[in-house]
Design a protein around this motif. Structure first.
Motif, PDB file in Angstrom:
ATOM      1  N   VAL A 153      30.830  21.712  30.516  1.00 38.33           N
ATOM      2  CA  VAL A 153      30.760  22.643  31.694  1.00 38.33           C
ATOM      3  C   VAL A 153      29.741  23.650  31.445  1.00 38.33           C
ATOM      4  CG1 VAL A 153      31.694  24.429  33.228  1.00 38.33           C
ATOM      5  CG2 VAL A 153      33.149  22.463  32.360  1.00 38.33           C
ATOM      6  N   PRO A 154      28.430  23.752  31.768  1.00 39.55           N
ATOM      7  CA  PRO A 154      27.518  24.523  31.706  1.00 39.55           C
ATOM      8  C   PRO A 154      27.851  26.034  32.258  1.00 39.55           C
ATOM      9  CG  PRO A 154      26.566  22.856  32.659  1.00 39.55           C
ATOM     10  CD  PRO A 154      27.924  22.785  32.724  1.00 39.55           C
ATOM     11  N   MET A 155      27.751  27.231  31.581  1.00 39.88           N
ATOM     12  CA  MET A 155      28.053  28.426  32.031  1.00 39.88           C
ATOM     13  C   MET A 155      27.084  29.453  31.661  1.00 39.88           C
ATOM     14  SD  MET A 155      32.014  28.490  30.601  1.00 39.88           S
ATOM     15  CE  MET A 155      32.898  28.457  32.034  1.00 39.88           C
ATOM     16  N   GLN A 156      26.985  30.527  32.657  1.00 41.09           N
ATOM     17  CA  GLN A 156      25.911  31.708  32.316  1.00 41.09           C
ATOM     18  C   GLN A 156      26.757  33.123  32.195  1.00 41.09           C
ATOM     19  OE1 GLN A 156      23.208  32.121  35.497  1.00 41.09           O
ATOM     20  NE2 GLN A 156      21.823  33.595  34.162  1.00 41.09           N
ATOM     21  N   ALA A 157      26.144  34.018  31.256  1.00 43.29           N
ATOM     22  CA  ALA A 157      26.768  35.191  31.175  1.00 43.29           C
ATOM     23  C   ALA A 157      26.817  35.985  32.363  1.00 43.29           C
ATOM     24  CB  ALA A 157      26.304  35.588  29.920  1.00 43.29           C
ATOM     25  N   GLY A 158      27.736  36.668  32.786  1.00 42.51           N
ATOM     26  CA  GLY A 158      27.759  37.644  33.814  1.00 42.51           C
ATOM     27  C   GLY A 158      28.107  39.143  33.514  1.00 42.51           C
ATOM     28  N   PRO A 159      28.439  39.843  34.525  1.00 40.73           N
ATOM     29  CA  PRO A 159      28.953  41.170  34.036  1.00 40.73           C
ATOM     30  C   PRO A 159      30.376  41.076  33.840  1.00 40.73           C
ATOM     31  CG  PRO A 159      28.590  40.928  36.420  1.00 40.73           C
ATOM     32  CD  PRO A 159      28.263  39.719  35.582  1.00 40.73           C
ATOM     33  N   THR A 160      30.775  42.181  32.724  1.00 43.38           N
ATOM     34  CA  THR A 160      32.054  42.389  32.251  1.00 43.38           C
ATOM     35  C   THR A 160      32.384  43.708  31.807  1.00 43.38           C
ATOM     36  OG1 THR A 160      33.886  41.228  31.030  1.00 43.38           O
ATOM     37  CG2 THR A 160      31.774  41.200  29.907  1.00 43.38           C
ATOM     38  N   GLY A 161      33.350  44.132  31.647  1.00 43.20           N
ATOM     39  CA  GLY A 161      33.697  45.560  31.005  1.00 43.20           C
ATOM     40  C   GLY A 161      33.464  45.671  29.521  1.00 43.20           C
ATOM     41  N   SER A 162      33.848  44.377  28.789  1.00 37.98           N
ATOM     42  CA  SER A 162      33.545  44.451  27.521  1.00 37.98           C
ATOM     43  C   SER A 162      33.510  42.911  27.256  1.00 37.98           C
ATOM     44  CB  SER A 162      34.650  45.071  26.663  1.00 37.98           C
ATOM     45  OG  SER A 162      35.957  44.347  26.799  1.00 37.98           O
ATOM     46  N   GLY A 163      32.996  42.433  25.838  1.00 39.22           N
ATOM     47  CA  GLY A 163      32.838  41.088  25.378  1.00 39.22           C
ATOM     48  C   GLY A 163      31.657  40.533  26.188  1.00 39.22           C
ATOM     49  N   VAL A 164      31.925  39.195  26.376  1.00 42.32           N
ATOM     50  CA  VAL A 164      31.004  38.530  27.336  1.00 42.32           C
ATOM     51  C   VAL A 164      31.586  37.544  28.313  1.00 42.32           C
ATOM     52  CG1 VAL A 164      28.781  36.796  27.270  1.00 42.32           C
ATOM     53  CG2 VAL A 164      29.239  38.375  25.379  1.00 42.32           C
ATOM     54  N   ARG A 165      31.414  37.501  29.464  1.00 40.53           N
ATOM     55  CA  ARG A 165      32.037  36.735  30.507  1.00 40.53           C
ATOM     56  C   ARG A 165      31.277  35.624  30.955  1.00 40.53           C
ATOM     57  NH1 ARG A 165      33.303  37.428  36.399  1.00 40.53           N
ATOM     58  NH2 ARG A 165      35.497  36.419  36.735  1.00 40.53           N
ATOM     59  N   TYR A 166      31.292  34.324  30.790  1.00 35.70           N
ATOM     60  CA  TYR A 166      30.617  33.216  31.190  1.00 35.70           C
ATOM     61  C   TYR A 166      31.265  32.796  32.383  1.00 35.70           C
ATOM     62  CZ  TYR A 166      28.467  33.678  26.596  1.00 35.70           C
ATOM     63  OH  TYR A 166      27.649  34.125  25.341  1.00 35.70           O
ATOM     64  N   LEU A 167      30.344  32.299  33.316  1.00 32.90           N
ATOM     65  CA  LEU A 167      30.967  31.747  34.569  1.00 32.90           C
ATOM     66  C   LEU A 167      30.106  30.363  34.775  1.00 32.90           C
ATOM     67  CD1 LEU A 167      29.942  34.911  36.827  1.00 32.90           C
ATOM     68  CD2 LEU A 167      32.321  34.186  35.952  1.00 32.90           C
ATOM     69  N   ALA A 168      31.033  29.406  35.014  1.00 30.01           N
ATOM     70  CA  ALA A 168      30.587  27.966  35.354  1.00 30.01           C
ATOM     71  C   ALA A 168      29.512  27.987  36.424  1.00 30.01           C
ATOM     72  CB  ALA A 168      31.872  27.310  35.653  1.00 30.01           C
ATOM     73  N   MET A 169      28.424  27.313  36.036  1.00 34.45           N
ATOM     74  CA  MET A 169      27.380  27.101  37.266  1.00 34.45           C
ATOM     75  C   MET A 169      27.666  26.104  38.104  1.00 34.45           C
ATOM     76  SD  MET A 169      24.350  27.396  34.088  1.00 34.45           S
ATOM     77  CE  MET A 169      22.965  27.287  35.358  1.00 34.45           C
ATOM     78  N   ASP A 170      28.528  25.574  38.068  1.00 34.37           N
ATOM     79  CA  ASP A 170      28.861  24.434  39.089  1.00 34.37           C
ATOM     80  C   ASP A 170      29.539  24.884  40.211  1.00 34.37           C
ATOM     81  OD1 ASP A 170      31.413  24.736  38.328  1.00 34.37           O
ATOM     82  OD2 ASP A 170      31.454  22.636  37.384  1.00 34.37           O
ATOM     83  N   GLY A 171      29.962  26.068  40.231  1.00 30.89           N
ATOM     84  CA  GLY A 171      31.047  26.962  41.255  1.00 30.89           C
ATOM     85  C   GLY A 171      32.304  26.569  41.339  1.00 30.89           C
ATOM     86  N   GLY A 172      32.747  26.007  40.284  1.00 34.16           N
ATOM     87  CA  GLY A 172      34.156  25.441  40.199  1.00 34.16           C
ATOM     88  C   GLY A 172      35.040  26.445  39.977  1.00 34.16           C
ATOM     89  N   GLY A 173      34.550  27.802  39.382  1.00 35.70           N
ATOM     90  CA  GLY A 173      35.414  29.088  39.079  1.00 35.70           C
ATOM     91  C   GLY A 173      35.754  29.237  37.767  1.00 35.70           C
ATOM     92  N   LEU A 174      35.417  28.138  36.788  1.00 34.76           N
ATOM     93  CA  LEU A 174      35.857  28.242  35.472  1.00 34.76           C
ATOM     94  C   LEU A 174      34.947  29.521  34.736  1.00 34.76           C
ATOM     95  CD1 LEU A 174      37.585  26.253  33.783  1.00 34.76           C
ATOM     96  CD2 LEU A 174      35.971  25.496  32.901  1.00 34.76           C
ATOM     97  N   VAL A 175      35.959  30.278  33.904  1.00 36.15           N
ATOM     98  CA  VAL A 175      35.554  31.507  33.137  1.00 36.15           C
ATOM     99  C   VAL A 175      35.891  31.464  31.870  1.00 36.15           C
ATOM    100  CG1 VAL A 175      35.786  33.978  33.168  1.00 36.15           C
ATOM    101  CG2 VAL A 175      35.820  32.758  35.440  1.00 36.15           C
ATOM    102  N   TRP A 176      34.884  31.656  30.807  1.00 40.87           N
ATOM    103  CA  TRP A 176      35.351  31.656  29.518  1.00 40.87           C
ATOM    104  C   TRP A 176      34.885  33.332  29.185  1.00 40.87           C
ATOM    105  CZ3 TRP A 176      37.954  30.711  25.403  1.00 40.87           C
ATOM    106  CH2 TRP A 176      37.127  31.017  24.033  1.00 40.87           C
ATOM    107  N   HIS A 177      36.013  33.798  28.834  1.00 38.55           N
ATOM    108  CA  HIS A 177      35.578  35.390  28.341  1.00 38.55           C
ATOM    109  C   HIS A 177      36.029  35.389  27.100  1.00 38.55           C
ATOM    110  CE1 HIS A 177      35.903  39.625  29.660  1.00 38.55           C
ATOM    111  NE2 HIS A 177      35.953  39.895  28.417  1.00 38.55           N
ATOM    112  N   VAL A 178      34.892  35.954  26.090  1.00 39.94           N
ATOM    113  CA  VAL A 178      34.955  36.158  24.778  1.00 39.94           C
ATOM    114  C   VAL A 178      34.674  37.269  24.238  1.00 39.94           C
ATOM    115  CG1 VAL A 178      32.747  35.304  24.276  1.00 39.94           C
ATOM    116  CG2 VAL A 178      34.372  34.939  22.588  1.00 39.94           C
ATOM    117  N   LYS A 179      35.389  37.890  23.247  1.00 38.27           N
ATOM    118  CA  LYS A 179      35.133  39.186  22.779  1.00 38.27           C
ATOM    119  C   LYS A 179      35.273  39.113  21.362  1.00 38.27           C
ATOM    120  CE  LYS A 179      36.134  43.935  22.840  1.00 38.27           C
ATOM    121  NZ  LYS A 179      36.849  45.250  23.357  1.00 38.27           N
TER     122      LYS A 179
END
Length: 121
Positions: A63-89
């Motif tokens: 699942v390719p993802m792009q970093a998006g806005p977040t309060g802390s850490g990095v929040r990656y959002l799936a580029m396919d529109g499926g709603g998958l989120v990987w949040h890492v700090k």
């Protein structure tokens, strides 16, 4: 090299264009051990001037993802529109499916296992 590393470099090239993958100054892969013993593999691509990218191996697919806005850490959002989120700090993260008004946790309490390894195309 991990299986994700062998797959992620070509996947990144396809997802973001061959030129972007060839110019990438930093590409690393990491394996995370999550609650319940689940393993999650993630390849990161950080290119100067770009927000950051990740490819997450989940559910038998990449699942390719792009970093998006977040309060802390990095929040990656799936580029396919499926709603998958990987949040890492730091060395910790979680994988969720964003359903708009709610977020369903898929993998929780994920911690990076071992050291990061460079991805080689």
């Amino acid at each position: 090299m991990t299986p994700l590393g062998r797959i992620a470099a070509p996947a990144l090239a396809l997802a973001f264009g061959a030129a972007a993958a060839q110019e990438a100054p930093q590409a690393v892969s990491a394996t995370y051990l999550c609650a319940g013993g689940a393993l999650l593999q993630v390849a990161y691509l950080n290119q100067r001037g770009d927000p950051g990218w990740a490819v997450v191996a989940y559910g038998g697919r990449l699942v390719p993802m792009q970093a998006g806005p977040t309060g802390s850490g990095v929040r990656y959002l799936a580029m396919d529109g499926g709603g998958l989120v990987w949040h890492v700090k730091g060395d910790e993260g979680f994988l969720a499916r964003d359903g708009g008004d709610r977020q369903d946790m898929l993998l929780e309490d994920c911690r990076r296992a071992g050291s990061r390894a460079p991805i080689r195309p």
